[in-house]
Design a protein around this motif. Structure first.
Motif, PDB file in Angstrom:
ATOM      1  N   THR A  14       0.828  -1.218   0.000  1.00  0.00           N
ATOM      2  CA  THR A  14       0.000   0.000   0.000  1.00  0.00           C
ATOM      3  C   THR A  14       0.858   1.262   0.000  1.00  0.00           C
ATOM      4  O   THR A  14       0.402   2.327   0.415  1.00  0.00           O
ATOM      5  N   GLY A  34      -9.614  -5.897  -2.548  1.00  0.00           N
ATOM      6  CA  GLY A  34      -8.933  -5.656  -1.287  1.00  0.00           C
ATOM      7  C   GLY A  34      -7.450  -5.439  -1.497  1.00  0.00           C
ATOM      8  O   GLY A  34      -6.910  -5.683  -2.581  1.00  0.00           O
ATOM      9  N   VAL A  35      -6.798  -4.968  -0.451  1.00  0.00           N
ATOM     10  CA  VAL A  35      -5.358  -4.774  -0.459  1.00  0.00           C
ATOM     11  C   VAL A  35      -4.747  -5.529   0.716  1.00  0.00           C
ATOM     12  O   VAL A  35      -5.432  -5.883   1.668  1.00  0.00           O
ATOM     13  N   VAL A  36      -3.445  -5.754   0.608  1.00  0.00           N
ATOM     14  CA  VAL A  36      -2.691  -6.359   1.702  1.00  0.00           C
ATOM     15  C   VAL A  36      -1.570  -5.408   2.065  1.00  0.00           C
ATOM     16  O   VAL A  36      -0.737  -5.061   1.217  1.00  0.00           O
ATOM     17  N   GLY A  37      -1.556  -4.948   3.307  1.00  0.00           N
ATOM     18  CA  GLY A  37      -0.483  -4.094   3.782  1.00  0.00           C
ATOM     19  C   GLY A  37       0.491  -4.883   4.633  1.00  0.00           C
ATOM     20  O   GLY A  37       0.322  -6.089   4.849  1.00  0.00           O
ATOM     21  N   PRO A  40      -2.796  -5.109   8.688  1.00  0.00           N
ATOM     22  CA  PRO A  40      -4.116  -4.515   8.411  1.00  0.00           C
ATOM     23  C   PRO A  40      -4.238  -3.107   8.974  1.00  0.00           C
ATOM     24  O   PRO A  40      -4.874  -2.232   8.376  1.00  0.00           O
ATOM     25  N   ALA A  43      -2.530  -0.634   6.674  1.00  0.00           N
ATOM     26  CA  ALA A  43      -3.335  -0.469   5.456  1.00  0.00           C
ATOM     27  C   ALA A  43      -4.535   0.434   5.723  1.00  0.00           C
ATOM     28  O   ALA A  43      -4.892   1.279   4.899  1.00  0.00           O
ATOM     29  N   ARG A  44      -5.158   0.269   6.894  1.00  0.00           N
ATOM     30  CA  ARG A  44      -6.296   1.124   7.233  1.00  0.00           C
ATOM     31  C   ARG A  44      -5.857   2.570   7.442  1.00  0.00           C
ATOM     32  O   ARG A  44      -6.575   3.512   7.073  1.00  0.00           O
ATOM     33  N   ALA A  47      -5.491   4.044   4.083  1.00  0.00           N
ATOM     34  CA  ALA A  47      -6.807   4.254   3.478  1.00  0.00           C
ATOM     35  C   ALA A  47      -7.492   5.506   4.007  1.00  0.00           C
ATOM     36  O   ALA A  47      -8.426   6.018   3.385  1.00  0.00           O
ATOM     37  N   PRO A  55      -8.662  -3.727   3.692  1.00  0.00           N
ATOM     38  CA  PRO A  55      -7.514  -4.634   3.706  1.00  0.00           C
ATOM     39  C   PRO A  55      -7.910  -6.064   4.071  1.00  0.00           C
ATOM     40  O   PRO A  55      -8.835  -6.291   4.857  1.00  0.00           O
ATOM     41  N   ASP A  57      -6.860  -9.549   6.035  1.00  0.00           N
ATOM     42  CA  ASP A  57      -6.162  -9.787   7.294  1.00  0.00           C
ATOM     43  C   ASP A  57      -4.715 -10.229   7.068  1.00  0.00           C
ATOM     44  O   ASP A  57      -3.855  -9.987   7.919  1.00  0.00           O
TER      45      ASP A  57
END
Length: 384
Positions: A14, A34-37, A40, A43-44, A47, A55, A57
């Motif tokens: 991200t 979805g994305v993967v950071g 999580p 990533a949030r 966002a 994201p 999990d």
């Protein structure tokens, strides 16, 4: 033609370039589920300032999600090998940022794994998709430059100019044993080999670490982000800030490239010039709408991006009318249009019109040759 919008994607990473992937896919009407950071929570946090989808999990939970057809990997380099391997095992199409792997041994394994499957595989050499570069390729191919004698230029940036500039790419355990060469030099070599249809066969490399000790922040820093007023510690450097490389191409052409992440004022200047027996051409990524055409017996020309004047293979990769500037983000969109067209059709085409893992492996092979040349202080052959 198959409907691209029936495919759904997930983006792993991200940071700066992960967001570019998400935005390009959305412009094509492709849902990013979805994305993967790195976590999580991170990533949030991202966002909150950038419109990203929710994201997952974990990376594993993303792979297990049957909604995901295509996985985009925009993670630090040391994660690519394991993440590509797992994505291929899950039977999902994969787009991986360069470098494909930390060395050519790893990238050869990934290429072999990908070729055993029916999935679409892509290495993210997006710069091929600037329309002016596609037009230049056509000009070289139809002989308008005559015999190609000389290919020269480089890739210059300044985002690591200061001792306080920091990024994970400066850490060899994450970025690999080379830095400027694999991060941006790989784009230059891929592009000039694409435009000229000639491969580098031999090279001589000189690598320089201009800042031997940097001031590393205590904490993580995103690419191109500032990190002022934070606690720092000394960090000795082993990777190159600057590279000068002499090249010999198949077919008799010669070349040279300067690759630098410490060139003040150059934000993203990938430049190449091709000199031939009948003419020359030149392009600069900081002026992407222009293609310079050099002549001996008549005035030189600057061809502005105009779909009506471009060669068909170039016109097919541009959407806005002349005078309405396109740029960096558009190259990602057009690359993914090609990748997702193949995925929607069911698998790799016989002659892909996008860079594949074969091109990613090629970049690792060239990088290994650069490393060997610098170490041995002499010319080395680049394996075919």
């Amino acid at each position: 033609m198959a409907d691209l919008t029936k495919l759904r994607a997930a983006v792993v990473g991200t940071g700066f370039i992960g967001v570019v992937h998400v935005e390009a896919l959305r412009r094509l009407g492709i849902e990013v589920v979805g994305v993967v950071g790195s976590s999580p929570e991170r990533a949030r946090m991202k966002a909150a300032t950038t419109p990203l989808p929710a994201p997952f999990d974990s990376f594993e939970s993303m792979l297990a999600d049957e909604r995901v057809d295509v996985v985009h990997l925009t993670t630090p380099n040391h994660l690519h090998y394991d993440q590509v391997t797992a994505t291929l095992a899950a039977g999902k199409h994969v787009v991986c940022e360069k470098p494909l792997a930390l060395d050519s041994t790893q990238s050869a394994e990934l290429l072999e794994l990908a070729q055993r499957t029916e999935v679409v595989h892509c290495t993210n050499f997006n710069i091929r998709f600037y329309p002016q570069c596609r037009h230049a390729r056509a000009v070289v191919a139809d002989g308008r430059l005559g015999d190609v004698w000389d290919v020269h230029g480089g890739y210059l940036q300044d985002w690591l100019l200061l001792p306080t500039d920091w990024n994970w790419r400066l850490e060899p355990d994450k970025g690999g044993g080379l830095r400027a060469v694999t991060d941006i030099g790989s784009h230059w070599v891929d592009l000039v080999e694409f435009v000229t249809r000639r491969r580098v066969e031999e090279l001589l490399a000189d690598l320089v670490t201009t800042i031997p000790v940097r001031r590393r922040p205590v904490g993580e820093v995103e690419t191109f982000a500032a990190a002022d007023d934070v606690e720092r510690v000394d960090a000795p450097m082993s990777t190159e800030d600057l590279a000068h490389v002499l090249l010999r191409f198949g077919g008799g052409g010669h070349g040279s490239a300067v690759v630098s992440q410490v060139s003040a004022g150059r934000k993203n200047s990938l430049r190449f010039e091709i000199d031939g027996s009948l003419g020359a051409l030149a392009w600069d990524a900081e002026r992407p709408e222009e293609l310079w055409l050099g002549h001996r017996g008549r005035p030189n020309e600057t061809l502005l991006r105009n779909p009506a004047l471009l060669e068909p293979e170039a016109a097919a990769r541009t959407t806005l009318p002349a005078g309405h500037a396109e740029g960096f983000a558009d190259t990602f969109k057009e690359l993914y249009r090609a990748v997702y067209t193949a995925a929607a059709a069911g698998g790799m085409p016989e002659e892909p019109d996008f860079p594949t893992f074969a091109d990613g492996h090629r970049a690792n092979v060239v990088a290994d040759a650069v490393s060997r040349s610098a170490r041995e202080r002499g010319w080395v052959e680049v394996p075919a």
